[in-house]
Design a protein around this motif. Structure first.
Motif, PDB file in Angstrom:
ATOM      1  N   SER A   1       3.484  20.473  39.957  1.00  0.00           N
ATOM      2  CA  SER A   1       2.375  20.277  40.879  1.00  0.00           C
ATOM      3  C   SER A   1       1.900  21.630  41.377  1.00  0.00           C
ATOM      4  O   SER A   1       2.706  22.511  41.682  1.00  0.00           O
ATOM      5  N   VAL A   2       0.595  21.804  41.395  1.00  0.00           N
ATOM      6  CA  VAL A   2      -0.048  22.981  41.974  1.00  0.00           C
ATOM      7  C   VAL A   2      -1.153  22.439  42.881  1.00  0.00           C
ATOM      8  O   VAL A   2      -1.475  21.245  42.811  1.00  0.00           O
ATOM      9  N   PRO A   3      -1.733  23.268  43.736  1.00  0.00           N
ATOM     10  CA  PRO A   3      -2.787  22.740  44.606  1.00  0.00           C
ATOM     11  C   PRO A   3      -3.876  22.007  43.812  1.00  0.00           C
ATOM     12  O   PRO A   3      -4.416  22.537  42.842  1.00  0.00           O
ATOM     13  N   ASN A   4      -4.142  20.787  44.196  1.00  0.00           N
ATOM     14  CA  ASN A   4      -5.196  19.923  43.647  1.00  0.00           C
ATOM     15  C   ASN A   4      -4.923  19.354  42.256  1.00  0.00           C
ATOM     16  O   ASN A   4      -5.742  18.596  41.745  1.00  0.00           O
ATOM     17  N   TRP A   5      -3.806  19.721  41.612  1.00  0.00           N
ATOM     18  CA  TRP A   5      -3.536  19.276  40.251  1.00  0.00           C
ATOM     19  C   TRP A   5      -2.071  18.890  40.072  1.00  0.00           C
ATOM     20  O   TRP A   5      -1.185  19.505  40.651  1.00  0.00           O
ATOM     21  N   TYR A   6      -1.842  17.871  39.242  1.00  0.00           N
ATOM     22  CA  TYR A   6      -0.495  17.540  38.782  1.00  0.00           C
ATOM     23  C   TYR A   6      -0.361  18.030  37.354  1.00  0.00           C
ATOM     24  O   TYR A   6      -1.281  17.863  36.541  1.00  0.00           O
ATOM     25  N   GLU A   7       0.783  18.609  37.037  1.00  0.00           N
ATOM     26  CA  GLU A   7       1.076  18.968  35.658  1.00  0.00           C
ATOM     27  C   GLU A   7       1.803  17.779  35.042  1.00  0.00           C
ATOM     28  O   GLU A   7       2.742  17.245  35.637  1.00  0.00           O
ATOM     29  N   VAL A   8       1.352  17.337  33.871  1.00  0.00           N
ATOM     30  CA  VAL A   8       1.883  16.116  33.265  1.00  0.00           C
ATOM     31  C   VAL A   8       2.203  16.315  31.784  1.00  0.00           C
ATOM     32  O   VAL A   8       1.720  17.257  31.153  1.00  0.00           O
ATOM     33  N   ARG A   9       3.007  15.394  31.266  1.00  0.00           N
ATOM     34  CA  ARG A   9       3.260  15.326  29.824  1.00  0.00           C
ATOM     35  C   ARG A   9       2.901  13.912  29.380  1.00  0.00           C
ATOM     36  O   ARG A   9       3.438  12.932  29.879  1.00  0.00           O
TER      37      ARG A   9
END
Length: 119
Positions: free
Chosen positions: A68-76
Motif C-alpha cells: 500500500s502507498v498513498p492512494n493506491w494498493y499494490e496487488v497481484r
C-alpha cells in the motif's frame, strides 16, 4: 542414530521459522472492486493514473494485496501480474471475509503497549 538425534532439533527450528511464513501466506488480504464499480477497475504498472494499464479487476474478482502507498494498493492478479489499483475504487477484505473497520487509506493506530495505572 546419532545423526538422527542431531537432526530433530534442526527440524524443530525449521518448522518454527517456516510457520509464520505459511500462516501469513494463507491469511493474505485481498482487494476487490468497491460497490460503486459496475464494469472494472484498471490495474496500472505503477502508482500513477498516467501509468500503463497492465490488467483489470471486475466485480466478483479479487486480487492479493501485496502493499500500500498513498492512494493506491499494490496487488497481484490471479495470473501473477503485479500492479496498482486506486484506493478510491477498491476495498480490502480480510481473508476471514470481513471488511476492515477503517476507511481505505486510513492508517491503523500503533499499539501504545500496556496501560499504566495513574500514579
Amino acid at each position: 542414530m546419532q545423526f538422527r538425534r542431531g537432526l530433530l532439533p534442526l527440524l524443530w527450528v525449521l518448522l518454527a521459522i517456516g510457520s509464520p511464513f505459511f500462516a501469513a501466506t494463507a491469511l493474505a488480504d485481498v482487494v476487490v472492486p468497491g460497490p460503486d464499480v459496475t464494469t472494472r477497475v484498471i490495474v496500472r504498472a505503477s502508482a500513477s493514473a498516467q501509468s500503463a494499464q497492465v490488467g483489470s479487476l471486475t466485480p466478483g474478482q479479487q486480487a492479493e494485496l501485496t502493499g500500500s502507498v498513498p492512494n493506491w494498493y499494490e496487488v497481484r492478479l490471479s495470473d501473477g501480474t503485479s500492479g496498482f489499483v486506486s484506493k478510491r475504487w477498491t476495498k480490502v477484505v480480510s481473508s476471514g471475509g470481513t471488511a476492515p473497520t477503517s476507511p481505505p487509506g486510513a492508517m491503523a493506530p500503533k499499539n501504545p503497549g500496556p496501560l499504566m495505572p495513574a500514579a
